[in-house]
Design an enzyme around this catalytic site. Structure first.
Site, short mmCIF file in Angstrom:
data_model
loop_
_atom_site.label_atom_id
_atom_site.label_comp_id
_atom_site.label_asym_id
_atom_site.label_seq_id
_atom_site.Cartn_x
_atom_site.Cartn_y
_atom_site.Cartn_z
N HIS B 174 -27.94 31.84 -92.20
CA HIS B 174 -28.49 30.60 -92.72
C HIS B 174 -28.09 30.36 -94.16
O HIS B 174 -28.76 29.67 -94.91
CB HIS B 174 -30.01 30.57 -92.57
CG HIS B 174 -30.45 31.13 -91.26
ND1 HIS B 174 -30.87 32.41 -91.12
CD2 HIS B 174 -30.44 30.59 -90.03
CE1 HIS B 174 -31.13 32.66 -89.85
NE2 HIS B 174 -30.87 31.58 -89.17
S1 FES Z 1 -29.89 33.56 -94.38
FE1 FES Z 1 -31.11 33.74 -92.63
S2 FES Z 1 -30.79 35.77 -92.07
FE2 FES Z 1 -29.63 35.61 -93.83
#
Ligand code: FES
Ligand code: HEM
Lengths: 430, 209
Positions: B174
């Site tokens: 993410h």
């Molecule tokens: S940014 Fe969501 S797991 Fe690393």
């Protein structure tokens, strides 16, 4: 529609004997003769299609379980070599089960959208709607745990990311994830318990479906006009009218299903899942199955962990809250032009969210640069598109729907539902 | 405990005059008792007490059974029995990293270049979500070795080496971005990559755990 009088008459001595002990034949006969609005369209066949999907998943799943090895060391091999290559027709049964999950969700989404469009969540069908929402949540849990079983890279990392969501809760979060994992990370114990629950939940769903149908048979079906049934003129017996209509729809659905299974069996599959789970390497691009993408996009749109998780849960909670949010007496959006427009926009935003969920957060929407940075990402980034879409998603439920319920000028609603049916050819199209 | 005030209510002629609702509900059962003369006016209170006491014991019993059913989900003894591991640092050339498993969790051992260390130290007082100095994240005298848990503090993915604009790591899941000290600089992760206990046995050998 109030009480549906039983029209069953035992024909033989045996039937009379049985009827006074276990009236199961009467029960089935009454289901078949159940008075059903005469104007149901094909959007109303998805209930039958969903029942079909559940049976398909249970039958193929039980067969897969006969060949599946639940151990951390053996799971991947038992699927990739055992089921896909060695077991007779294993490839077919897995193809049906794996793609069956996608077909199941396709049907459930259309079924839910149907309910939203025709206002089927409104009185007197709120409980029916809520049971449906519970089934949907159970389906997501079941599919998520099933996806872990082949123990490929996507299985492993999907499981890790989703279970970590619960770690976002203050204080108890870590205790919960450790409890779920049975270890310090996703591993063998996790796989075993997910298999156990993946086997169990479909039967819980079956039980909920029974309640769903019960809750349907108390008020009876809604229909495309949203006008309640007033007399026998409005209805037809379920059999043969709707058994045949449902069967026809199921056949069309099966054709589509077969096209997927036989011609594009890996259309929904991520290649990374054909690589055995590795706790040390996350695949470059991990995405959930398509049916979870919009929620995934909402999760990523929020730059704070706990808020992201709450937004994700909230997005699902909106469905539960819908009967409270929309108090407009007119059920069907056929007679609510404004509501209809905002609803279609909402569907478009859900699709956009789905697309965003499949892209990298820093990816660009319109090819070219990411544009000026606002807070953390460029204005042309997938993240900002997801944020705008998330805002509409929630605004649709929390602002637009309640406001429209109070202020919208609705079109005239027919007095009884059989009139528009009979005069349809004469009347101008709606 | 509820008590009907008088015997003039609709239930007046059941049982022994003044009774509780629960007594009335169970009046059929208690009829034989009443006939036997054991149903004096005080028995109603006693019966309510038994009612509650039974309920309390039942709840305690259910809880006693529920706890083993929940606790069995927690890590089993063999999972908890975790040895510490030793690692030979000569296997990690300057400017590279390895990812190894400790207690089944991924761990980074990064051999940082002077440049990377300088970059991390320079940012020590930059605005951050989870402020920490670079020195607090390494062992004194071993600033070139950054040894941390490799699970992104967002949802647990293993971030990619040298990804992101800070030259540390970028998470593929993410988009969290960490600097060369493993501190969270951008994205949804709330914390810096976690530290965990380890000791230097010599300049080229560490013991994890
Ligand atoms: S940014 Fe969501 S797991 Fe690393
Ligand atoms: C609600 C119904 C169900 C849904 C939505 C569902 C969904 C899934 C999904 C998405 C997978 C991963 C498929 C893959 O990528 O290979 C899977 C695998 C599996 N499921 Fe189910 N399932 C359901 C019911 C069942 C039932 C009743 C069983 C019976 C035990 C079962 C047994 C299995 C097994 C053994 C696997 C692993 C083998 C494989 O991956 O093909 N499933 N399921």
């Amino acid at each position: 529609m109030t009480e549906h009088k039983s029209t069953y008459e035992p024909k033989s001595g045996f039937e009379r004997w049985l009827d006074s002990r276990l009236p199961i034949v009467r029960f089935s006969a009454d289901l078949m003769s159940f008075p059903t609005p005469r104007n149901l369209n094909y959007w109303y066949t998805f209930g039958g299609i969903l029942a079909f999907c559940l049976v398909v998943q249970i039958v193929t799943g039980i067969v897969l379980a006969m060949h599946y090895d639940t151990s951390e060391a053996g799971a991947f091999i038992s699927v990739q070599r055992g089921i896909m290559r060695d077991v007779n027709y294993g490839w077919l049964i897995r193809g049906i089960h794996a793609n069956g999950a996608s077909m199941f969700f396709l049907a459930v989404y259309l079924h839910i959208l149907r309910g939203m469009y025709y206002g089927s969540y409104k009185a007197p069908r709120e409980v029916l709607w809520w049971i449906g929402c519970v089934i949907y949540v159970l389906m997501m849990a079941t599919a998520f745990m099933g996806y872990v079983l082949p123990w490929g890279q996507m299985s492993f990392w999907g499981a890790k990311v989703i279970t970590n969501l619960l770690g976002a809760f203050p204080v108890v979060g870590n205790a919960i994830t450790t409890l779920l994992w049975g270890g310090f990370s996703v591993g063998g114990p996790t796989l075993n318990r997910f298999f156990s629950l993946h086997y169990l939940l479909p039967f819980v769903i079956a039980g909920m479906v029974a309640l769903h149908v019960w809750a349907l048979h108390v008020p009876g079906n809604n229909n495309p006009t949203g006008v309640e049934v007033k007399s026998d003129h409005d209805t037809l017996p379920f059999h043969p009218y709707y058994t045949v209509k449902d069967l026809f729809a199921i056949m069309v659905f099966v054709i589509l299903f077969a096209v997927v299974v036989f011609f594009i069996p890996d259309a929904f599959e991520k290649v990374d899942n054909n690589v055995v789970a590795n706790a040390l390497v996350t695949p470059a691009h991990i995405v959930p199955e398509w049916y979870l993408l919009p929620f995934y996009a909402i999760l990523r749109a929020i730059p704070d962990k706990l808020s992201g998780v709450l937004a994700l849960a909230g997005a699902i909670a909106m469905l539960f809250a819908l009967p409270f949010l929309d108090q407009n007496k007119v059920k069907s959006m056929r007679y609510r032009p404004a509501a209809r427009m905002y609803f279609f926009i909402w569907i478009v935003f859900c699709l956009i969210l789905g697309w965003c969920g499949s892209q990298e957060p820093q990816g660009t929407v319109i090819p070219g640069g990411a544009g000026p940075v606002i807070i953390d990402y460029g204005i042309n980034s997938v993240t900002w598109l997801a944020r705008v879409s998330t805002a509409y998603y929630f605004a649709y439920f929390l602002i637009i729907t309640p406001l429209l319920a109070m202020s919208e000028k609705t079109l005239p609603v027919p007095d009884a539902l059989f009139m528009p049916v009979l005069s349809k050819s004469a009347a101008p199209a709606e | 405990m509820r008590r009907e005030a008088s015997s003039t209510g609709p239930w007046a002629d059941s049982g022994a005059g003044s009774g509780t609702l629960s007594e009335v509900r169970t009046s059929e059962v208690s009829e034989s008792v009443a006939k036997a003369g054991a149903d004096g006016p005080d028995d109603a209170g006693r019966r309510d007490f038994l009612y509650l006491a039974t309920g309390a014991v039942g709840v305690a019993g259910v809880a006693a059974v529920a706890w083993p059913l929940i606790d069995q989900l927690n890590p089993a003894a063999d999972t908890l029995a975790l040895a510490s591991i030793e690692y030979d640092l000569t296997k990690v050339p300057l400017g590279s990293e390895v990812t190894i498993a400790w207690r089944k969790q991924p761990v980074f051992i990064r051999h940082r270049t002077p440049d990377e260390i300088a970059r991390a130290v320079a940012d020590d007082h930059a605005p951050m979500k989870d402020p920490a100095t670079d020195a607090s994240r390494v062992k004194p005298g071993h600033a070139e070795w950054l040894i941390i848990l490799a699970s992104c503090t967002h949802l647990g993915c293993v971030p990619t080496f040298k990804g992101g604009e800070y030259g540390g790591w970028a998470c593929p899941c993410h988009g969290s971005v960490y600097d060369t000290s493993g501190r969270i600089r951008k994205g949804p992760a709330p914390k810096n990559l976690y530290l965990f206990p380890y000791t230097f046995l010599s300049d080229t050998k560490v013991k994890l755990g």
